[in-house]
Design a protein around this motif. Structure first.
Motif, PDB file in Angstrom:
ATOM      1  N   PRO A   1      -3.739  22.553  18.194  1.00  0.00           N
ATOM      2  CA  PRO A   1      -5.091  22.378  18.655  1.00  0.00           C
ATOM      3  C   PRO A   1      -6.086  22.055  17.732  1.00  0.00           C
ATOM      4  CG  PRO A   1      -4.625  24.574  18.739  1.00  0.00           C
ATOM      5  CD  PRO A   1      -3.336  24.030  17.994  1.00  0.00           C
ATOM      6  N   VAL A   2      -6.980  21.168  17.999  1.00  0.00           N
ATOM      7  CA  VAL A   2      -8.170  20.806  17.236  1.00  0.00           C
ATOM      8  C   VAL A   2      -9.388  20.747  18.209  1.00  0.00           C
ATOM      9  CG1 VAL A   2      -9.068  18.991  15.938  1.00  0.00           C
ATOM     10  CG2 VAL A   2      -6.841  19.107  16.011  1.00  0.00           C
ATOM     11  N   GLY A   3     -10.472  21.937  17.712  1.00  0.00           N
ATOM     12  CA  GLY A   3     -11.652  21.838  18.319  1.00  0.00           C
ATOM     13  C   GLY A   3     -12.700  21.295  17.329  1.00  0.00           C
TER      14      GLY A   3
ATOM     15  N   GLY B   1     -11.105  19.966  23.612  1.00  0.00           N
ATOM     16  CA  GLY B   1     -10.945  19.024  24.877  1.00  0.00           C
ATOM     17  C   GLY B   1      -9.407  19.509  25.438  1.00  0.00           C
ATOM     18  N   ILE B   2      -9.420  18.883  26.651  1.00  0.00           N
ATOM     19  CA  ILE B   2      -8.473  19.390  27.663  1.00  0.00           C
ATOM     20  C   ILE B   2      -7.108  19.186  26.959  1.00  0.00           C
ATOM     21  CG2 ILE B   2      -8.010  17.076  28.577  1.00  0.00           C
ATOM     22  CD1 ILE B   2      -7.939  18.587  31.168  1.00  0.00           C
ATOM     23  N   GLU B   3      -6.902  18.505  26.030  1.00  0.00           N
ATOM     24  CA  GLU B   3      -5.575  18.121  25.289  1.00  0.00           C
ATOM     25  C   GLU B   3      -5.287  19.345  24.345  1.00  0.00           C
ATOM     26  OE1 GLU B   3      -8.639  17.220  22.702  1.00  0.00           O
ATOM     27  OE2 GLU B   3      -8.150  16.528  24.419  1.00  0.00           O
ATOM     28  N   SER B   4      -6.350  20.012  23.903  1.00  0.00           N
ATOM     29  CA  SER B   4      -5.972  21.291  23.049  1.00  0.00           C
ATOM     30  C   SER B   4      -6.299  22.732  23.772  1.00  0.00           C
ATOM     31  CB  SER B   4      -6.768  21.070  22.020  1.00  0.00           C
ATOM     32  OG  SER B   4      -6.584  20.231  21.235  1.00  0.00           O
ATOM     33  N   MET B   5      -6.654  22.815  24.983  1.00  0.00           N
ATOM     34  CA  MET B   5      -7.109  24.209  25.438  1.00  0.00           C
ATOM     35  C   MET B   5      -6.025  24.957  25.634  1.00  0.00           C
ATOM     36  SD  MET B   5      -9.635  23.038  28.509  1.00  0.00           S
ATOM     37  CE  MET B   5     -11.515  22.487  28.328  1.00  0.00           C
ATOM     38  N   ASP B   6      -4.747  24.540  26.046  1.00  0.00           N
ATOM     39  CA  ASP B   6      -3.802  25.705  26.291  1.00  0.00           C
ATOM     40  C   ASP B   6      -3.175  25.904  24.968  1.00  0.00           C
ATOM     41  OD1 ASP B   6      -3.932  25.331  28.954  1.00  0.00           O
ATOM     42  OD2 ASP B   6      -2.408  23.927  29.203  1.00  0.00           O
TER      43      ASP B   6
ATOM     44  N   ALA C   1      -4.843  26.276  22.195  1.00  0.00           N
ATOM     45  CA  ALA C   1      -5.796  27.039  21.636  1.00  0.00           C
ATOM     46  C   ALA C   1      -5.927  28.245  22.031  1.00  0.00           C
ATOM     47  CB  ALA C   1      -7.167  26.541  21.612  1.00  0.00           C
ATOM     48  N   ALA C   2      -5.734  28.659  23.519  1.00  0.00           N
ATOM     49  CA  ALA C   2      -5.713  29.848  24.162  1.00  0.00           C
ATOM     50  C   ALA C   2      -4.386  30.700  23.489  1.00  0.00           C
ATOM     51  CB  ALA C   2      -5.765  29.574  25.459  1.00  0.00           C
ATOM     52  N   ALA C   3      -3.269  29.720  23.539  1.00  0.00           N
ATOM     53  CA  ALA C   3      -2.046  30.381  22.894  1.00  0.00           C
ATOM     54  C   ALA C   3      -2.076  30.862  21.504  1.00  0.00           C
ATOM     55  CB  ALA C   3      -0.885  29.370  23.235  1.00  0.00           C
ATOM     56  N   PHE C   4      -2.916  30.228  20.660  1.00  0.00           N
ATOM     57  CA  PHE C   4      -2.978  30.712  19.300  1.00  0.00           C
ATOM     58  C   PHE C   4      -3.933  31.709  19.280  1.00  0.00           C
ATOM     59  CE2 PHE C   4      -5.317  30.722  15.316  1.00  0.00           C
ATOM     60  CZ  PHE C   4      -4.500  30.464  14.446  1.00  0.00           C
ATOM     61  N   ARG C   5      -5.000  31.910  20.094  1.00  0.00           N
ATOM     62  CA  ARG C   5      -5.905  33.300  19.756  1.00  0.00           C
ATOM     63  C   ARG C   5      -5.176  34.384  20.683  1.00  0.00           C
ATOM     64  NH1 ARG C   5      -8.944  31.467  16.468  1.00  0.00           N
ATOM     65  NH2 ARG C   5     -10.155  29.959  16.970  1.00  0.00           N
ATOM     66  N   ALA C   6      -4.233  34.072  21.581  1.00  0.00           N
ATOM     67  CA  ALA C   6      -3.492  35.303  22.407  1.00  0.00           C
ATOM     68  C   ALA C   6      -2.528  35.738  21.406  1.00  0.00           C
ATOM     69  CB  ALA C   6      -2.963  34.885  23.405  1.00  0.00           C
TER      70      ALA C   6
END
Length: 201
Positions: free
Chosen positions: A78-80, A186-191, A193-198
């Motif tokens: 993911p890229v933010g 962006g929507i392409e990275s949301m899932d 990014a959430a998985a990385f944080r979890a």
């Protein structure tokens, strides 16, 4: 150990050498300077090859250059990128105009790192003319508020996984006159990014 990176532009930077690193809670955050925004995509691609699991881009990138980095990385990680809320839009516009006019500007990056000590885990780099670039690792939003209240800077950017309310709280702590940006995906990275944080491992 999980790894994320923050990419920010600094004229004349050497991405191999110009790095700031913080570790805590089984996670490493590395800030990497690139000579300009257009140089970021190949640098990020190399970092992905080194095992980085998440990328955060400084607010100077904007959506066009951020899209280049996302295209280079593809769906591997993911890229933010930093975005600014309505409460900071007028202030960040004034900051950029004064920066383009050559006026002295200081910046503060606050990076969320478990177990960090803001008094110890800070790097201050003088940039000439009295300008400073200060990076501080903080363990939580309360510490971020305290640091923001103590610093006099032209902008503040939040990295490392702050929640949705962090920018508003830091903006208030800084007195309401300093633009504060936080990372959005962006929507392409949301899932991803959430998985990385979890589960950053």
């Amino acid at each position: 150990m999980s790894q994320s990176v923050v990419i920010y532009p600094r004229p004349g930077a050497d991405p191999e050498k110009d790095r700031i690193e913080f570790e805590g809670g089984g996670h490493r955050v590395t800030l990497v300077a690139v000579p300009d925004e257009d140089e970021a995509a190949p640098v990020v691609a190399g970092l992905v090859g080194e095992g980085v699991g998440l990328v955060e881009l400084c607010g100077g990138f904007g959506p066009v250059r951020a899209a280049k980095v996302i295209a280079e990385v593809g769906d591997r990680i993911p890229v933010g990128a930093i975005g600014y809320g309505a409460e900071s839009l007028a202030e960040i516009s004034r900051f950029h105009l004064s920066f383009l006019a050559g006026e002295v500007q200081s910046e503060l990056f606050l990076v969320l790192v478990p177990g960090a000590d803001p008094e110890r885990d800070r790097i201050v780099r003088e940039r000439g003319g009295g300008a400073r670039f200060t990076t501080v690792a903080v363990p939580d939003i309360d510490a971020a508020e305290r640091v923001a209240a103590q610093e006099t800077v032209g902008l503040i950017e939040l990295y490392g996984g702050f929640g949705a309310d962090a920018a508003a709280r830091v903006h208030a702590a800084a007195g309401g006159g300093t633009p504060v940006g936080s990372v959005v995906y962006g929507i392409e990275s949301m899932d991803a990014a959430a998985a990385f944080r979890a589960d950053p491992s």
